[in-house]
Design an enzyme around this catalytic site. Structure first.
Site, PDB file in Angstrom:
ATOM      1  CB  ALA A  29     -27.736  33.130  22.891  1.00 22.58           C
ATOM      2  CG  LEU A  30     -23.054  36.201  25.838  1.00 24.71           C
ATOM      3  CD1 LEU A  30     -22.337  37.121  26.810  1.00 24.71           C
ATOM      4  CD2 LEU A  30     -22.554  36.421  24.415  1.00 24.71           C
ATOM      5  CG  HIS A  81     -20.323  34.123  22.820  1.00 24.50           C
ATOM      6  ND1 HIS A  81     -21.349  33.209  22.911  1.00 24.50           N
ATOM      7  CD2 HIS A  81     -20.428  34.674  21.578  1.00 24.50           C
ATOM      8  CE1 HIS A  81     -22.040  33.215  21.788  1.00 24.50           C
ATOM      9  NE2 HIS A  81     -21.499  34.082  20.959  1.00 24.50           N
ATOM     10  CG  LEU A 131     -18.704  25.476  23.125  1.00 25.02           C
ATOM     11  CD1 LEU A 131     -18.298  26.371  24.289  1.00 25.02           C
ATOM     12  CD2 LEU A 131     -19.648  24.391  23.610  1.00 25.02           C
TER      13      LEU A 131
END
Length: 279
Positions: free
Chosen positions: A30-31, A35, A183
């Site tokens: 679920a980048l 990431h 994030l």
């Protein structure tokens, strides 16, 4: 993409034969741009980058979001290809744990029972166990983690030191939205109201930083007050720790410290942290 341990080991063996250094970026998929910041740093410090994508069941407790944790493998692989990642290791749970329940695991110790560990018992034991497995499988020169998971970073560094693991740990600063929200893959659970409420975490950290010169009591009071403006969020913990020990700082402490905060917005649990200088 490699889905088997044998496959990624063969790939890394080829890299070693070519005398290429290797950086590992462990993820649960679920980048997002946070990431990808890790990936970009990995490219800067190594010749080849391996990104692992594995939603590790050992680090989820009963009633947590293992089943609904976002899984976006195709999109993740495409995003990594755009970043020039040559090697993606995306094993199944059966590949990583062929016997099911593991008989041998790592214990995160006292710090692993605090803060996130208190709210999620066993979480850090499961995290360290899978990270150790990934280190053994890939045997990287460096592993890259994000500062947003500050307690995880502390525990991984301690594991590497305690077990004399032959690699370096690189930490990348937290990536934030323009309004300050850190994030997180779990942000996609939030509706519009929850998204607004979630800003309380970063607002509390900003308040803590602004009050740092006044000492610990003022830091905690001002940081907690930030949650008073948001009805849709429930504070889990707010604590100031010594980054060297990850234990709560004493009254009257001065110098570098880390503020940790966690809260729940509806069914979504979010964490954040920031460094401050007390006094």
């Amino acid at each position: 993409m490699h889905g088997t341990i044998a496959g990624i080991r063969d790939a890394v063996t080829g890299l070693r034969a070519a005398q290429r250094s290797v950086a590992l970026v462990p993820t649960m998929g679920a980048l997002h741009d946070g990431h990808l910041a890790l990936v970009r740093r990995a490219h800067e410090i190594a010749d080849a980058v391996v990104v692992s994508i594995f939603v590790n069941p050992l680090q989820f407790g009963v009633g947590e979001d293992l089943d609904r944790y976002p899984r976006t493998l195709d999109a993740d692989v495409a995003a990594l290809a755009r970043e020039g990642v040559e090697f993606v290791f995306a094993p199944t749970a059966d590949e990583m744990y062929p016997e099911g329940a593991v008989e041998t695991s790592l214990a995160a110790g006292h710090v692993g029972t605090l803060y996130e560990g208190a709210s999620r018992p066993g979480h850090f034991d499961g995290m360290l166990t899978v990270v150790a497995k990934l280190f053994h499988i890939v045997q990287p020169d460096t592993a890259v983690f994000g500062q947003k998971d500050a307690q995880q970073v502390f525990l991984v560094r301690r594991m590497v030191a305690d077990l004399n693991a032959p690699l370096a740990i690189e930490v990348v600063p937290t990536v934030r939205e323009p309004d300050g929200l850190a994030l997180s893959s779990r942000n996609r659970y939030l509706d519009a109201g929850g998204r607004r409420a979630a800003l309380a975490l970063s607002e509390s950290l900003a308040a803590a930083e602004a009050a740092a010169g006044e000492g610990l009591d003022e830091v905690l009071a001002e940081a907690a007050a930030a949650f008073g403006d948001h009805e849709a969020i429930e504070l889990d913990y707010l604590v100031v720790v010594d980054p060297a020990t990850f234990l709560p700082v004493d009254e009257g402490a001065t110098g570098e410290a880390t503020v940790l905060v966690a809260a729940r917005v509806g069914g979504t649990r979010l964490i954040d942290n920031a460094g401050i200088v007390l006094g």
